[in-house]
Design an enzyme around this catalytic site. Structure first.
Site, mmCIF file in Angstrom:
data_model
loop_
_atom_site.group_PDB
_atom_site.id
_atom_site.type_symbol
_atom_site.label_atom_id
_atom_site.label_comp_id
_atom_site.label_asym_id
_atom_site.label_seq_id
_atom_site.Cartn_x
_atom_site.Cartn_y
_atom_site.Cartn_z
ATOM 1 N N LYS A 22 -1.790 -2.638 5.987
ATOM 2 C CA LYS A 22 -0.649 -3.365 5.385
ATOM 3 C C LYS A 22 0.319 -2.380 4.746
ATOM 4 O O LYS A 22 1.529 -2.446 4.970
ATOM 5 C CB LYS A 22 -1.151 -4.337 4.312
ATOM 6 N N ASN A 23 -0.199 -1.440 3.957
ATOM 7 C CA ASN A 23 0.697 -0.577 3.176
ATOM 8 C C ASN A 23 1.383 0.484 4.023
ATOM 9 O O ASN A 23 2.417 1.011 3.621
ATOM 10 C CB ASN A 23 -0.061 0.043 2.004
ATOM 11 N N CYS A 119 4.335 -6.464 -12.173
ATOM 12 C CA CYS A 119 3.520 -7.416 -11.406
ATOM 13 C C CYS A 119 2.188 -7.575 -12.126
ATOM 14 O O CYS A 119 1.989 -7.076 -13.214
ATOM 15 C CB CYS A 119 3.367 -6.949 -9.964
ATOM 16 N N ARG A 124 4.872 -0.937 -13.187
ATOM 17 C CA ARG A 124 5.283 -0.366 -11.894
ATOM 18 C C ARG A 124 6.773 -0.021 -11.826
ATOM 19 O O ARG A 124 7.535 -0.588 -11.068
ATOM 20 C CB ARG A 124 4.871 -1.286 -10.749
ATOM 21 N N ASP A 308 -7.011 0.522 -5.108
ATOM 22 C CA ASP A 308 -7.053 -0.776 -4.419
ATOM 23 C C ASP A 308 -8.472 -1.201 -4.071
ATOM 24 O O ASP A 308 -8.678 -2.307 -3.586
ATOM 25 C CB ASP A 308 -6.211 -0.723 -3.136
ATOM 26 N N ARG A 400 -1.900 -12.320 1.320
ATOM 27 C CA ARG A 400 -0.830 -11.312 1.403
ATOM 28 C C ARG A 400 -1.307 -10.081 2.185
ATOM 29 O O ARG A 400 -0.523 -9.373 2.773
ATOM 30 C CB ARG A 400 -0.442 -10.838 -0.010
#
Ligand code: EPZ
Length: 433
Positions: A22-23, A119, A124, A308, A400
């Site tokens: 994803k990233n 968030c 961030r 993560d 997500r």
């Protein structure tokens, strides 16, 4: 409201194929607008974040042709300098829409993007992104919640990042790739997805060397041509399924992975007592033999232990023998899941950015709420480790970043379903006794 319901308490075993990262995808998709040619991008994960990024690209006039769930064609040929405004809606839905800042500034010398807020896991800031753009000669103003970056032209610069930042490294690398002259980014992030975005930019004609080290050297070029590219496997999705084996005392092989990207995770799981088998493009985690033991973890930029993976590892440590310590050194608010895990019987004490975990023999099932993407996945793992029925709400966070999550879990023997009503929930409980 959709939620996961599961009946846990059994070891999960089998093979699971890991999707695209994803990233890495979010950087690659944004970078694809930097050419008037056509880019064919494969192995893109079909998750909410990538789908929102594709909408944001269309929003600035990019051409997006979806070939299938995991393949898309993108071109920036219809984007004009006037259309380089990213609607705030996209930034509110995914922070990474700000990758269009670096991409549009690089190609069109103008980008207007809403300022991303904080968030769930921290404030961030994006000061390093802005520092890099200004170093390249852009005028960057923030007013009314919008960032406006413009430049007559961009010139290469020697940029020293004050903080190791994945996003800033990717954003500045994109802008610098079409600047005049040479750029050096010092103290760059080294994550596999930085390398993936650099490789994609090079496949379009960029001249980037050193991605994956802390010094990236970029020789600006005039323009990019189209390209065909496949995204690397998702190291965090792979790590999530590896910790699932550890938490349930199972035996899971993650396939279509790059074992080197998983080394920090594999090493920790082996230290705790899992048997790890590494193959060319797969890693097997066997945790059937005995109860795992405690360890210490400090999250660090790659190649350190990834932040993560912190919630997922906490779920495993809270079931392991002895007292473990997790230090979260990247984000200031990444222990929000602890309250939910405590409701399942975990014994965790959080002091600032340190969690002290006293292992318990098992979790009790509970109805819990996902506070963010990775913590949500971690709580599903806890529910599958606990005996009895558990539910996890707010699963939109999980959707997500995890493609077909419940389907992949079922493929490993998990008794789990996505339900949208009390009736469906009761039906699951009647069917899965
Ligand atoms: C990326 O976020 C990932 N997101 C995050 O994954 C991941 O947790 C993070 O990198 C760290 O690996 C994407 O790639 C879309 P950073 P990013 O800039 O780029 C500070 C997930 O679960 N910082 O490396 O925002 C920042 O506050 C998500 O998939 C500044 O101070 O992370 C943080 O403390 C969650 N100024 C640290 O650096 C800046 O200008 C690392 O942040 C930028 C960052």
């Amino acid at each position: 409201m959709e939620q996961y319901v599961m009946k846990g308490g059994r070891p999960l075993c089998g093979d699971v194929v890991i999707g695209g990262a994803k990233n890495a995808s979010l950087g690659v998709l944004a970078a694809a607008v930097m050419t008037d040619g056509e880019c064919l991008i494969e192995n893109m994960p079909d998750v909410r974040d990538t789908n929102v990024m594709l909408q944001a690209i269309e929003g600035v006039g990019g051409c997006v042709e979806r070939i299938d769930a995991n393949t898309v064609k993108i071109s920036g040929r219809d984007i004009s300098r006037e259309s380089t405004i990213v609607d705030g809606e996209y930034i509110r839905r995914i922070r990474a829409s700000y990758y269009l800042l670096g991409a549009l500034l690089g190609k069109y010398k103008r980008a207007v993007v809403a300022l991303p807020g904080g968030c769930d896991i921290g404030s961030r800031p994006i000061d390093q992104h802005i520092k890099g753009f200004r170093a390249l000669g852009a005028k960057v103003d923030i007013s009314g919640g919008m960032i406006t970056a413009v430049a007559d032209h961009l010139r290469g610069a020697h940029i020293y990042m004050d903080v190791v930042s994945v996003g800033a490294t990717i954003n500045v690398m994109m802008a610098a790739a079409l600047a005049e002259g040479n750029t050096i980014i010092e103290n760059a992030a080294k994550e596999p997805h930085i390398v993936d975005v650099a490789n994609f930019l090079n496949s379009m004609g960029a001249n980037i060397k050193g991605a994956g080290t802390d010094v990236i050297r970029i020789r600006g070029v005039e323009s990019f041509h189209g390209s065909e590219y496949a995204i690397i496997p998702d190291q965090i999705e792979a790590g999530t399924f590896m910790t699932l084996a550890a938490a349930t005392g199972g035996d899971i092989t993650v396939k279509n992975v790059i074992p080197k990207h998983l080394e920090a995770i594999s090493a920790k799981l082996a230290e705790m007592g899992c048997t790890i088998h590494e193959y060319d493009d797969a890693v097997r985690v066997d945790a059937r033999e005995r109860r795992l033991t405690c360890t210490q973890i400090k999250t660090l930029p790659y190649p350190g232990f990834p932040t993560d993976m912190q919630p997922q590892m906490a779920v495993v440590l809270a079931l392991s023998e002895g007292t473990s310590v997790i230090t979260e050194s990247i984000f200031e608010n990444r222990f929000k899941y602890v309250d939910e895990l405590t409701r399942m019987g975990a014994k965790i004490q959080v002091e600032g950015n340190v969690a002290i975990i006293t292992g318990v023999s098992k979790y009790s099932s509970a109805d819990i709420v996902a506070p963010d993407l990775r913590a949500g996945a971690a709580l599903v793992i806890a529910g599958l480790a606990a005996e009895g029925y558990s539910t996890v709400e707010s699963i939109q966070y999980i959707q997500r970043g995890y493609e077909r999550f419940e389907e992949k879990l079922k493929g490993l023997g998990a008794e789990i379903a996505l339900v949208d009503s009390e009736r469906e929930l009761q039906k699951f409980k009647l069917q899965v006794v």
